[in-house]
Design a protein around this motif. Structure first.
Motif, short mmCIF file in Angstrom:
data_model
loop_
_atom_site.label_atom_id
_atom_site.label_comp_id
_atom_site.label_asym_id
_atom_site.label_seq_id
_atom_site.Cartn_x
_atom_site.Cartn_y
_atom_site.Cartn_z
N MET A 1 0.04 17.00 15.22
CA MET A 1 0.12 17.16 16.65
C MET A 1 0.70 18.53 17.00
N THR A 2 0.17 19.12 18.07
CA THR A 2 0.71 20.39 18.53
C THR A 2 1.95 20.13 19.38
N LYS A 3 2.72 21.19 19.60
CA LYS A 3 3.92 21.07 20.44
C LYS A 3 3.54 20.56 21.83
N MET A 4 2.42 21.07 22.36
CA MET A 4 2.00 20.66 23.70
C MET A 4 1.72 19.16 23.76
N GLU A 5 1.20 18.61 22.67
CA GLU A 5 0.88 17.18 22.65
C GLU A 5 2.14 16.31 22.53
N THR A 6 3.23 16.87 22.04
CA THR A 6 4.44 16.08 21.87
C THR A 6 5.42 16.24 23.04
N GLU A 7 5.16 17.20 23.92
CA GLU A 7 6.03 17.38 25.07
C GLU A 7 5.70 16.37 26.16
N SER A 8 6.70 16.07 26.96
CA SER A 8 6.46 15.18 28.09
C SER A 8 5.70 15.92 29.18
N ARG A 9 5.16 15.19 30.11
CA ARG A 9 4.45 15.82 31.23
C ARG A 9 5.41 16.70 32.03
N LEU A 10 6.65 16.28 32.16
CA LEU A 10 7.64 17.09 32.87
C LEU A 10 7.89 18.40 32.14
N GLU A 11 8.04 18.34 30.83
CA GLU A 11 8.25 19.57 30.06
C GLU A 11 7.05 20.51 30.18
N ARG A 12 5.85 19.96 30.14
CA ARG A 12 4.64 20.80 30.30
C ARG A 12 4.58 21.43 31.68
N MET A 13 4.94 20.67 32.71
CA MET A 13 4.92 21.22 34.07
C MET A 13 5.96 22.34 34.21
N ILE A 14 7.13 22.15 33.67
CA ILE A 14 8.17 23.19 33.73
C ILE A 14 7.68 24.45 33.02
N ALA A 15 7.07 24.30 31.85
CA ALA A 15 6.56 25.47 31.13
C ALA A 15 5.45 26.16 31.93
N ARG A 16 4.57 25.39 32.53
CA ARG A 16 3.48 25.97 33.32
C ARG A 16 4.03 26.73 34.52
N LEU A 17 4.94 26.12 35.25
CA LEU A 17 5.47 26.77 36.45
C LEU A 17 6.34 27.98 36.12
N ALA A 18 7.12 27.90 35.05
CA ALA A 18 7.94 29.05 34.65
C ALA A 18 7.06 30.22 34.23
N THR A 19 6.01 29.93 33.47
CA THR A 19 5.07 30.99 33.06
C THR A 19 4.37 31.56 34.28
N GLN A 20 3.91 30.70 35.16
CA GLN A 20 3.21 31.15 36.37
C GLN A 20 4.11 32.08 37.20
N ARG A 21 5.33 31.68 37.44
CA ARG A 21 6.24 32.51 38.24
C ARG A 21 6.48 33.86 37.57
N ALA A 22 6.75 33.85 36.28
CA ALA A 22 7.03 35.10 35.57
C ALA A 22 5.81 36.03 35.60
N LEU A 23 4.61 35.48 35.44
CA LEU A 23 3.41 36.32 35.47
C LEU A 23 3.11 36.83 36.89
N LEU A 24 3.37 36.04 37.90
CA LEU A 24 3.18 36.52 39.27
C LEU A 24 4.16 37.65 39.58
N ASP A 25 5.40 37.52 39.11
CA ASP A 25 6.38 38.60 39.31
C ASP A 25 5.90 39.87 38.61
N TRP A 26 5.42 39.74 37.37
CA TRP A 26 4.88 40.87 36.62
C TRP A 26 3.70 41.49 37.35
N ALA A 27 2.78 40.65 37.83
CA ALA A 27 1.58 41.14 38.51
C ALA A 27 1.94 41.87 39.80
#
Length: 173
Positions: A1-27
């Motif tokens: 199993m990959t890390k993404m498959e073992t994370e909870s939905r909450l953990e995946r959402m936090i990772a998605r939103l944190a990445t999204q915010r950081a990339l928008l700031d960079w952009a």
């Protein structure tokens, strides 16, 4: 199993939103000297729109979605929201939006990556020829943009313990 498959939905959402915010700031830093509006494809609940408004207080920001779910304080004025199927609202949007966009952010994904693939490719093909020179297209799905350069996702600072979420960055030369 990959890390993404073992994370909870909450953990995946936090990772998605944190990445999204950081990339928008960079952009925002990267397109600071490029004229043009910002497009938010997939307004949703308005969280990203609210962040874009903070990053780009002096720019027009246009939003696209099937219908409005965002509260009034997290969405643009009615004249800056184009509602309907993206396949119908994106092709003619040049007349309403005017100038080529400096930044397009597409947050169109559902939990079914397979079902989203055709829509993501459509969005990429519709936006690629419209992007301003030096402009960026960011998205939560691979848009397979012909005519744009797929950029390496930049290393951005994320909170400790948060792994980057897959995000796609394209640029116009």
């Amino acid at each position: 199993m990959t890390k993404m498959e073992t994370e909870s939905r909450l953990e995946r959402m936090i990772a998605r939103l944190a990445t999204q915010r950081a990339l928008l700031d960079w952009a925002a830093e990267r397109v600071a000297g490029i004229d043009g509006p910002v497009l938010e494809i997939g307004l949703g609940k308005g969280r990203t729109y609210s962040h874009l408004r903070r990053l780009f207080p002096d720019r027009e920001i246009w939003a696209f979605d099937h219908e409005v779910h965002a509260p009034a304080h997290s969405r643009p004025a009615p004249g800056r929201i184009l509602l309907g199927d993206f396949r119908e609202t994106l092709p003619p949007c040049r007349a309403e939006v005017g100038a080529p966009p400096a930044l397009v952010h597409a947050d169109i994904g559902t939990e079914s990556r397979r079902a989203d693939a055709a829509l993501a490719h459509f969005v990429g093909s519709a936006m690629a020829p419209r992007l301003a020179p030096g402009g960026l297209l960011l998205g939560d799905r691979d848009m397979g943009c012909t005519g744009l350069i797929r950029l390496e996702t930049p290393a951005v600072a994320l909170p400790e313990g948060i792994a980057p979420w897959p995000y796609f960055v394209y640029g116009r030369a």
